[in-house]
Scaffold this motif. Structure first.
Motif, PDB file in Angstrom:
ATOM      1  N   VAL A  72      41.281  33.137  42.258  1.00  0.00           N
ATOM      2  CA  VAL A  72      40.209  32.415  41.581  1.00  0.00           C
ATOM      3  C   VAL A  72      40.723  31.366  40.592  1.00  0.00           C
ATOM      4  O   VAL A  72      40.473  31.454  39.407  1.00  0.00           O
TER       5      VAL A  72
ATOM      6  N   HIS B 244      34.621  39.559  35.025  1.00  0.00           N
ATOM      7  CA  HIS B 244      34.881  40.219  33.727  1.00  0.00           C
ATOM      8  C   HIS B 244      33.634  40.920  33.185  1.00  0.00           C
ATOM      9  O   HIS B 244      33.676  42.108  32.982  1.00  0.00           O
TER      10      HIS B 244
ATOM     11  N   ASP C 100      42.777  40.222  37.783  1.00  0.00           N
ATOM     12  CA  ASP C 100      43.313  39.115  36.969  1.00  0.00           C
ATOM     13  C   ASP C 100      44.845  39.095  36.973  1.00  0.00           C
ATOM     14  O   ASP C 100      45.460  38.513  36.075  1.00  0.00           O
TER      15      ASP C 100
ATOM     16  N   LYS D 183      34.900  28.475  41.387  1.00  0.00           N
ATOM     17  CA  LYS D 183      34.972  29.291  40.177  1.00  0.00           C
ATOM     18  C   LYS D 183      34.444  28.464  39.017  1.00  0.00           C
ATOM     19  O   LYS D 183      34.839  27.312  38.851  1.00  0.00           O
TER      20      LYS D 183
ATOM     21  N   HIS E  89      45.482  35.295  40.359  1.00  0.00           N
ATOM     22  CA  HIS E  89      45.972  33.940  40.088  1.00  0.00           C
ATOM     23  C   HIS E  89      47.430  33.871  40.525  1.00  0.00           C
ATOM     24  O   HIS E  89      48.325  34.220  39.757  1.00  0.00           O
TER      25      HIS E  89
ATOM     26  N   HIS F 249      40.256  39.224  42.303  1.00  0.00           N
ATOM     27  CA  HIS F 249      40.450  38.312  41.161  1.00  0.00           C
ATOM     28  C   HIS F 249      41.937  38.195  40.856  1.00  0.00           C
ATOM     29  O   HIS F 249      42.502  39.022  40.132  1.00  0.00           O
TER      30      HIS F 249
HETATM   31 ZN   LIG Z   1      41.066  35.196  35.871  1.00  0.00          ZN
END
Ligand SMILES: [Zn+2]
Length: 438
Positions: free
Chosen positions: A141, A283, A350, A220, A94, A92
């Protein structure tokens, strides 16, 4: 450039007996890694003093160093003082986010004040940071308003223009009207959005088709958006897509042989995600017992991303501050329930939501804190992640036939999983990206 830097490595010419068969092809050079301790990503226990024979971009054999035999022309990389693992996988990320703090405009400024060329340039740095930290594969994602940018970054890596991890990309992501920023501007303004917004099953399927045809490996979907503390002190999250909107996306993605990752915190949106057939829950801050049972039954993956919810809390006593504390409070027990029930768990962070300069491996201690063994946490970032990505046996494992993605760390992560922050060696596809003692 640090690529292919081999200075300081002990070089000699040996290879284990296993390397003798099949006969070496002159075209593919052989490298042998001597691993002091090998955690291979799949086995329940580590093995000591192993020889990993690599030919070209693949692992050819793994065996006891004591059985190794001198073979002319092989390069030996001495990691006898290190713990060696498969290249790590962050499920996960970005690359198009840089963890901008609110004082510098936060998320909105990344979309409003940074042109795509600037964002792409920064994404190349993010990709390099992943590799620096031993993450040789990432599932990225969504680009947060940068369109199909991560398809381009992936291609630049694959074609050798820039260093970076193997990438599996969800591109624009999908949510609904009222289901994603930018928000809070005058209603007369047509603001850019961080995801592709759809309403209704027809638009949902069309968005999925667009994204798949433009290079999305995953779709996603944001199944929840805003969250707050409810009147009974519980975490409440706003649902977005209906099951009727999600199903055509899942159907379309599965038809293409691709998968769907669902951002879902809790409650209605989480249950819609599961009823709609999501492949992974992102999450999952508050998985209730019914959700956990359904995930076990359906084989749904859980990518908890714990550590990020401990960063950058709003001040206590504010609505946002109370929400931030509640999210962290319920998340740990949620992971514990999932671990206990045997939900399939992958490592994800994340990162991008926090700066790429911070340790990605800070997720490992959180996973252990909330019920995973260090070995289970390591496998979540290796073989389990590879399984979710449809790459079992190829990634996330040090074994014959796998890609030669290999990392080494100082210390013993099974004793103290924080050791995963001390990556000293990174090889991707047989090429040394980072040498032993940097
Ligand atoms: Zn995210």
């Amino acid at each position: 450039m640090r690529r292919f830097a081999l200075a300081g490595l002990a070089l000699s010419c040996v290879a284990p007996l296993a390397a003798q068969s099949p006969a070496p092809t002159p075209a593919a050079p052989t490298t042998v890694i001597r691993a002091g301790t090998l955690i291979d990503g799949v086995s329940a226990s580590p093995r000591r003093d192993q020889a990993i024979v690599i030919r070209g971009n693949l692992i050819e054999s793994v065996g006891d160093w004591s059985a190794a035999k001198v073979l002319p022309g092989a390069t030996v990389i001495d990691l006898s003082g290190r713990t060696v693992l498969p290249g790590l996988i962050d499920c996960h990320t970005h690359v198009f986010l840089q963890g901008e703090v609110p004082a510098e405009g936060g998320y909105d400024a990344e979309l409003l004040k940074q042109g795509l060329a600037l964002r792409a340039a920064r994404a190349t740095v993010a990709a390099r940071r992943a590799l620096d930290q031993g993450f040789t594969t990432i599932r990225d994602v969504e680009t947060e308003g940068a369109g199909y940018g991560n398809v381009g970054i992936k291609e630049a890596i694959e074609r050798g223009y820039i260093p970076g991890p193997r990438m599996f990309v969800a591109t624009r992501a999908i949510s609904t009207t009222g289901g994603y920023p930018l928000e809070g501007y005058a209603p007369e303004l047509d603001m850019p959005k961080g995801a592709q917004l759809i309403d209704g099953p027809v638009e949902a399927r069309k968005a999925a088709r667009e994204q798949l045809s433009n290079g999305a490996d995953w779709i996603k979907v944001y199944m929840t958006h805003r969250s707050w503390v409810g009147e009974h002190g519980e975490l409440v999250s706003q649902p977005t897509l209906t099951v009727e909107e999600l199903k055509p996306i899942v159907d379309e993605a599965h038809g293409w042989g691709r998968k769907v990752a669902c951002h879902a915190y809790s409650g209605i949106g989480l249950h819609r995600a599961l009823d709609g057939g999501c492949d992974s829950i992102e999450h999952g801050l508050d998985l209730d017992d019914a959700a956990v049972a359904q995930m076990v039954k359906q084989g749904t993956w859980y990518c908890p991303t714990m550590a990020v919810y401990y960063l950058e809390w709003a001040p206590a006593g504010t609505v946002e501050g109370e929400r931030d504390r509640k999210r962290a409070e319920v998340h740990g027990p949620s992971l514990r329930r999932a671990v206990k029930a045997g939900v399939k768990i992958v490592f994800g962070t994340d990162v991008g939501g926090f700066p790429w300069s911070e340790p990605i491996a800070q997720e490992f201690p959180r996973m252990v804190e909330f019920g995973m063994t260090p070995m289970a946490a390591l496998q979540a970032a290796t073989s389990r992640a590879a399984e979710m990505l449809g790459m079992a046996g190829k990634l996330g494992v040090v074994a014959p036939g796998a890609y030669a993605d290999v990392v080494a760390v100082r210390g013993d992560p099974l004793q103290d999983v924080k050791a995963m922050e001390a990556v000293t060696f990174v090889m991707k596809g047989g090429a040394v990206y980072r040498g032993t003692d940097r």
